[in-house]
Design a protein around this motif. Sequence first.
Motif, short mmCIF file in Angstrom:
data_model
loop_
_atom_site.label_atom_id
_atom_site.label_comp_id
_atom_site.label_asym_id
_atom_site.label_seq_id
_atom_site.Cartn_x
_atom_site.Cartn_y
_atom_site.Cartn_z
N SER A 127 22.00 -5.80 -11.61
CA SER A 127 20.89 -6.02 -12.54
C SER A 127 20.08 -7.27 -12.22
CB SER A 127 21.39 -6.05 -13.97
OG SER A 127 22.35 -7.08 -14.13
N VAL A 128 20.69 -8.26 -11.61
CA VAL A 128 19.96 -9.48 -11.26
C VAL A 128 18.88 -9.17 -10.22
CG1 VAL A 128 20.20 -11.80 -10.28
CG2 VAL A 128 21.92 -10.93 -11.86
N HIS A 129 19.13 -8.19 -9.36
CA HIS A 129 18.12 -7.82 -8.37
C HIS A 129 16.82 -7.37 -9.04
CE1 HIS A 129 21.55 -7.47 -5.48
NE2 HIS A 129 20.66 -8.15 -4.77
N LEU A 130 16.93 -6.76 -10.21
CA LEU A 130 15.72 -6.31 -10.90
C LEU A 130 14.84 -7.49 -11.29
CD1 LEU A 130 14.25 -3.80 -11.95
CD2 LEU A 130 15.39 -4.15 -14.13
N LEU A 131 15.44 -8.57 -11.73
CA LEU A 131 14.67 -9.76 -12.07
C LEU A 131 14.01 -10.38 -10.85
CD1 LEU A 131 17.15 -11.36 -14.62
CD2 LEU A 131 15.06 -10.07 -15.11
N TRP A 132 14.77 -10.47 -9.76
CA TRP A 132 14.21 -10.99 -8.51
C TRP A 132 13.07 -10.10 -8.02
CZ3 TRP A 132 14.83 -15.61 -6.42
CH2 TRP A 132 15.95 -16.36 -6.76
N LEU A 133 13.26 -8.80 -8.14
CA LEU A 133 12.25 -7.86 -7.68
C LEU A 133 11.00 -7.94 -8.54
CD1 LEU A 133 11.55 -5.73 -5.63
CD2 LEU A 133 12.75 -4.05 -7.03
N ASN A 187 0.79 -1.23 0.00
CA ASN A 187 0.00 0.00 0.00
C ASN A 187 0.82 1.27 0.00
OD1 ASN A 187 -2.51 -1.37 0.12
ND2 ASN A 187 -2.08 -1.81 2.26
N SER A 188 2.14 1.16 0.15
CA SER A 188 2.94 2.36 0.25
C SER A 188 4.38 2.08 -0.18
CB SER A 188 2.94 2.90 1.68
OG SER A 188 3.65 2.00 2.52
N ILE A 189 5.14 3.14 -0.35
CA ILE A 189 6.55 3.00 -0.68
C ILE A 189 7.27 2.29 0.47
CG2 ILE A 189 7.16 5.28 0.18
CD1 ILE A 189 8.76 3.73 -2.93
N ASP A 190 6.82 2.49 1.70
CA ASP A 190 7.44 1.81 2.84
C ASP A 190 7.22 0.30 2.76
OD1 ASP A 190 8.51 4.12 4.02
OD2 ASP A 190 6.62 4.54 5.06
N ASP A 191 6.01 -0.11 2.34
CA ASP A 191 5.75 -1.54 2.13
C ASP A 191 6.68 -2.08 1.05
OD1 ASP A 191 3.69 -1.43 3.98
OD2 ASP A 191 2.11 -1.36 2.45
N PHE A 192 6.84 -1.33 -0.02
CA PHE A 192 7.72 -1.73 -1.12
C PHE A 192 9.17 -1.88 -0.64
CE2 PHE A 192 10.70 -0.17 -4.37
CZ PHE A 192 10.62 -1.23 -5.27
N LEU A 193 9.64 -0.90 0.12
CA LEU A 193 11.02 -0.98 0.63
C LEU A 193 11.18 -2.16 1.57
CD1 LEU A 193 11.70 2.82 1.18
CD2 LEU A 193 12.58 1.36 -0.67
N GLY A 194 10.15 -2.48 2.32
CA GLY A 194 10.17 -3.69 3.16
C GLY A 194 10.30 -4.94 2.31
N LEU A 195 9.61 -4.97 1.19
CA LEU A 195 9.71 -6.09 0.26
C LEU A 195 11.14 -6.21 -0.28
CD1 LEU A 195 7.94 -8.20 -1.46
CD2 LEU A 195 8.09 -6.47 -3.24
N VAL A 196 11.74 -5.09 -0.63
CA VAL A 196 13.12 -5.09 -1.12
C VAL A 196 14.05 -5.64 -0.04
CG1 VAL A 196 15.05 -3.64 -1.88
CG2 VAL A 196 12.75 -3.21 -2.77
N ARG A 197 13.86 -5.20 1.20
CA ARG A 197 14.70 -5.69 2.29
C ARG A 197 14.51 -7.19 2.51
NH1 ARG A 197 13.19 -0.65 4.51
NH2 ARG A 197 11.43 -1.61 5.58
N ASP A 198 13.24 -7.62 2.56
CA ASP A 198 12.94 -9.01 2.87
C ASP A 198 13.29 -9.96 1.74
OD1 ASP A 198 11.94 -8.08 5.27
OD2 ASP A 198 9.84 -8.27 4.68
N GLN A 199 12.99 -9.58 0.51
CA GLN A 199 13.17 -10.49 -0.63
C GLN A 199 14.56 -10.42 -1.25
OE1 GLN A 199 10.84 -12.79 -1.71
NE2 GLN A 199 9.74 -12.17 0.12
#
Length: 75
Positions: free
Chosen positions: A36-42, A2-14
């Motif tokens: 660049s591999v992080h982009l595919l994972w993301l 729901n927010s950029i903070d949720d997204f950043l949490g996803l980046v941290r966790d995943q």
Amino acid sequence: MNSIDDFLGLVRDQLGLQVTGDDASRGLDEIPGWDSVHLLWLLTALERETGHPVSMPELLEASSLEQIYLAAVGG
């Protein structure tokens, strides 16, 4: 997601990247550990989280985490 903070949490966790709100508008090349591999994972994590496809061309054009977030949520 729901927010950029949720997204950043996803980046941290995943992806295991320790990003903060300050990193959202930084260039991807300024994010410690980013490659660049992080982009595919993301992309995969975003599609799983949102339940809908995310445009790879839009992600490839993104130059920051904030732009990736906006592409993913349709902003």
